[in-house]
Design a protein around this motif. Structure first.
Motif, PDB file in Angstrom:
ATOM      1  N   MET A   1       0.797  -1.222   0.000  1.00 33.56           N
ATOM      2  CA  MET A   1       0.000   0.000   0.000  1.00 33.56           C
ATOM      3  C   MET A   1       0.832   1.276   0.000  1.00 33.56           C
ATOM      4  N   ASP A   2       2.158   1.170   0.164  1.00 32.94           N
ATOM      5  CA  ASP A   2       2.970   2.386   0.254  1.00 32.94           C
ATOM      6  C   ASP A   2       2.847   3.247  -0.995  1.00 32.94           C
ATOM      7  N   ALA A   3       2.787   2.618  -2.163  1.00 34.49           N
ATOM      8  CA  ALA A   3       2.690   3.396  -3.400  1.00 34.49           C
ATOM      9  C   ALA A   3       1.437   4.263  -3.396  1.00 34.49           C
ATOM     10  N   LEU A   4       0.330   3.714  -2.891  1.00 39.65           N
ATOM     11  CA  LEU A   4      -0.906   4.495  -2.819  1.00 39.65           C
ATOM     12  C   LEU A   4      -0.787   5.631  -1.812  1.00 39.65           C
ATOM     13  N   LEU A   5      -0.133   5.373  -0.699  1.00 38.90           N
ATOM     14  CA  LEU A   5       0.019   6.428   0.311  1.00 38.90           C
ATOM     15  C   LEU A   5       0.906   7.560  -0.205  1.00 38.90           C
ATOM     16  N   TYR A   6       1.967   7.221  -0.928  1.00 39.96           N
ATOM     17  CA  TYR A   6       2.808   8.270  -1.512  1.00 39.96           C
ATOM     18  C   TYR A   6       2.041   9.048  -2.579  1.00 39.96           C
ATOM     19  N   PHE A   7       1.209   8.344  -3.346  1.00 40.70           N
ATOM     20  CA  PHE A   7       0.366   9.026  -4.332  1.00 40.70           C
ATOM     21  C   PHE A   7      -0.601   9.965  -3.623  1.00 40.70           C
TER      22      PHE A   7
ATOM     23  N   THR B   1     -10.213   2.946  -1.359  1.00 41.47           N
ATOM     24  CA  THR B   1     -10.859   3.136  -2.655  1.00 41.47           C
ATOM     25  C   THR B   1      -9.982   2.650  -3.792  1.00 41.47           C
ATOM     26  N   TYR B   2      -8.722   3.107  -3.821  1.00 43.47           N
ATOM     27  CA  TYR B   2      -7.895   2.842  -4.991  1.00 43.47           C
ATOM     28  C   TYR B   2      -7.215   1.483  -4.953  1.00 43.47           C
ATOM     29  N   SER B   3      -7.146   0.866  -3.792  1.00 42.82           N
ATOM     30  CA  SER B   3      -6.634  -0.508  -3.758  1.00 42.82           C
ATOM     31  C   SER B   3      -7.638  -1.473  -4.366  1.00 42.82           C
ATOM     32  N   GLN B   4      -8.883  -1.032  -4.535  1.00 47.72           N
ATOM     33  CA  GLN B   4      -9.916  -1.876  -5.128  1.00 47.72           C
ATOM     34  C   GLN B   4     -10.172  -1.547  -6.589  1.00 47.72           C
ATOM     35  N   ALA B   5      -9.379  -0.637  -7.167  1.00 43.79           N
ATOM     36  CA  ALA B   5      -9.554  -0.309  -8.578  1.00 43.79           C
ATOM     37  C   ALA B   5      -9.336  -1.560  -9.428  1.00 43.79           C
ATOM     38  N   ALA B   6     -10.192  -1.739 -10.418  1.00 43.97           N
ATOM     39  CA  ALA B   6     -10.092  -2.926 -11.263  1.00 43.97           C
ATOM     40  C   ALA B   6      -8.789  -2.954 -12.050  1.00 43.97           C
ATOM     41  N   GLU B   7      -8.345  -1.795 -12.480  1.00 43.25           N
ATOM     42  CA  GLU B   7      -7.077  -1.659 -13.194  1.00 43.25           C
ATOM     43  C   GLU B   7      -6.400  -0.395 -12.668  1.00 43.25           C
ATOM     44  N   MET B   8      -5.108  -0.478 -12.350  1.00 38.80           N
ATOM     45  CA  MET B   8      -4.368   0.693 -11.912  1.00 38.80           C
ATOM     46  C   MET B   8      -2.931   0.575 -12.398  1.00 38.80           C
ATOM     47  N   MET B   9      -2.381   1.693 -12.882  1.00 41.03           N
ATOM     48  CA  MET B   9      -1.042   1.705 -13.442  1.00 41.03           C
ATOM     49  C   MET B   9      -0.268   2.911 -12.922  1.00 41.03           C
ATOM     50  N   PHE B  10       0.989   2.693 -12.571  1.00 41.93           N
ATOM     51  CA  PHE B  10       1.901   3.765 -12.205  1.00 41.93           C
ATOM     52  C   PHE B  10       2.923   3.920 -13.340  1.00 41.93           C
TER      53      PHE B  10
ATOM     54  N   ASP C   1      12.411   4.227  -7.761  1.00 40.75           N
ATOM     55  CA  ASP C   1      11.766   3.461  -6.692  1.00 40.75           C
ATOM     56  C   ASP C   1      10.323   3.943  -6.578  1.00 40.75           C
ATOM     57  N   TRP C   2       9.487   3.510  -7.500  1.00 39.39           N
ATOM     58  CA  TRP C   2       8.122   4.042  -7.615  1.00 39.39           C
ATOM     59  C   TRP C   2       7.260   3.677  -6.408  1.00 39.39           C
ATOM     60  N   ARG C   3       7.542   2.547  -5.754  1.00 33.47           N
ATOM     61  CA  ARG C   3       6.738   2.160  -4.589  1.00 33.47           C
ATOM     62  C   ARG C   3       6.885   3.157  -3.447  1.00 33.47           C
TER      63      ARG C   3
ATOM     64  N   GLY D   1       7.311   6.389  -4.019  1.00 32.66           N
ATOM     65  CA  GLY D   1       6.896   7.691  -4.527  1.00 32.66           C
ATOM     66  C   GLY D   1       7.919   8.418  -5.366  1.00 32.66           C
ATOM     67  N   HIS D   2       8.990   7.763  -5.773  1.00 32.08           N
ATOM     68  CA  HIS D   2      10.046   8.441  -6.530  1.00 32.08           C
ATOM     69  C   HIS D   2       9.809   8.297  -8.037  1.00 32.08           C
ATOM     70  N   GLY D   3      10.106   9.376  -8.768  1.00 30.90           N
ATOM     71  CA  GLY D   3      10.061   9.325 -10.217  1.00 30.90           C
ATOM     72  C   GLY D   3       8.680   9.137 -10.805  1.00 30.90           C
ATOM     73  N   LEU D   4       7.644   9.580 -10.098  1.00 35.00           N
ATOM     74  CA  LEU D   4       6.274   9.364 -10.562  1.00 35.00           C
ATOM     75  C   LEU D   4       5.905  10.376 -11.642  1.00 35.00           C
ATOM     76  N   LEU D   5       5.475   9.862 -12.800  1.00 30.88           N
ATOM     77  CA  LEU D   5       5.047  10.709 -13.911  1.00 30.88           C
ATOM     78  C   LEU D   5       3.530  10.802 -14.001  1.00 30.88           C
ATOM     79  N   ALA D   6       2.864   9.683 -13.807  1.00 34.93           N
ATOM     80  CA  ALA D   6       1.402   9.657 -13.928  1.00 34.93           C
ATOM     81  C   ALA D   6       0.859   8.425 -13.225  1.00 34.93           C
ATOM     82  N   VAL D   7      -0.416   8.499 -12.866  1.00 30.05           N
ATOM     83  CA  VAL D   7      -1.142   7.362 -12.306  1.00 30.05           C
ATOM     84  C   VAL D   7      -2.464   7.258 -13.049  1.00 30.05           C
ATOM     85  N   VAL D   8      -2.816   6.042 -13.428  1.00 27.41           N
ATOM     86  CA  VAL D   8      -4.041   5.794 -14.202  1.00 27.41           C
ATOM     87  C   VAL D   8      -4.821   4.684 -13.509  1.00 27.41           C
TER      88      VAL D   8
END
Length: 214
Positions: free
Chosen positions: A45-51, A78-87, A94-96, A98-105
């Motif tokens: 869940m860390d990636a979601l928290l950094y997002f 909410t977002y841990s239950q998204a059917a599809e999610m991409m970073f 180290d995207w998990r 929060g580093h180097g994040l360009l977009a989240v879909v």
């Protein structure tokens, strides 16, 4: 809901040559970026928290994601239950954490392999039309080719015409306007529904001679 098309952020006193060099560097990051499908069980869940923290720092929860996401707990639920999610992140970042994040879909209303409704958040440095469109093309290629969806749609507030323009530049067509379908901060506003089908995308997608089958 595609929500990425905002004016570029330029520093006061930044010269033309410096801006061009900065844009070229960011364009290179987009070309080399990695699209990482997110699995909460495998990635945690860390990636979601950094997002969440990025969106919180920008004050964009209410305007983009809705007031219920101001709570980090509800956001993660909410977002841990998204059917599809991409970073989408810089190569080697180290995207998990929060580093180097360009977009989240992320996608909801998913009926695989038929359709999905797609939402798109872009980091401020990449909210330039040419960069946002390039990031979007990475996502479309993944969803249409790798995941096999036949139809993608977006629902954008009428108060966000730049995002509507970006979606249309990516090939989406305006289908209808839904009265009261979106939130813009605390206001209920109409939503613009857009759709792109796989065959239309294939007709627009440029051929890459380095890819298999070309």
């Amino acid at each position: 809901m595609l929500v990425s098309a905002h004016p570029p952020i330029l520093r006061v006193g930044q010269g033309v040559a410096e801006r061009r060099a900065s844009l070229a560097a960011r364009r290179a990051q987009v070309e080399r970026c990695v699209l990482q499908p997110y699995d909460p069980q495998a990635h945690g869940m860390d990636a979601l928290l950094y997002f969440w923290a990025r969106v919180e720092a920008l004050g964009e929860h209410r305007r983009i994601l809705g007031p219920w996401t101001e709570s980090p707990t509800r956001f993660v639920q909410t977002y841990s239950q998204a059917a599809e999610m991409m970073f989408l992140h810089e190569l080697g970042a180290d995207w998990r954490n929060g580093h180097g994040l360009l977009a989240v879909v992320w996608a909801d209303d998913v009926v695989w392999p038929c359709r999905a409704r797609v939402s798109f958040w872009t980091a401020p440095a990449y909210r330039v039309p040419v960069l946002s469109k390039a990031l979007g093309q990475h996502v479309l290629r993944y969803l249409f080719e790798a995941r096999g969806f036949q139809s993608l749609c977006g629902l954008i507030p009428v108060t966000n015409p730049l995002s509507v323009r970006l979606a249309r530049r990516m090939g989406f067509r305006v289908i209808s306007t839904w009265p009261g379908a979106c939130l813009d901060g605390d206001r209920v506003v109409d939503g613009v529904e857009l759709r792109l089908v796989r065959t239309e995308w294939q007709a627009r997608e440029p051929v890459d001679p380095t890819r298999n089958g070309a």
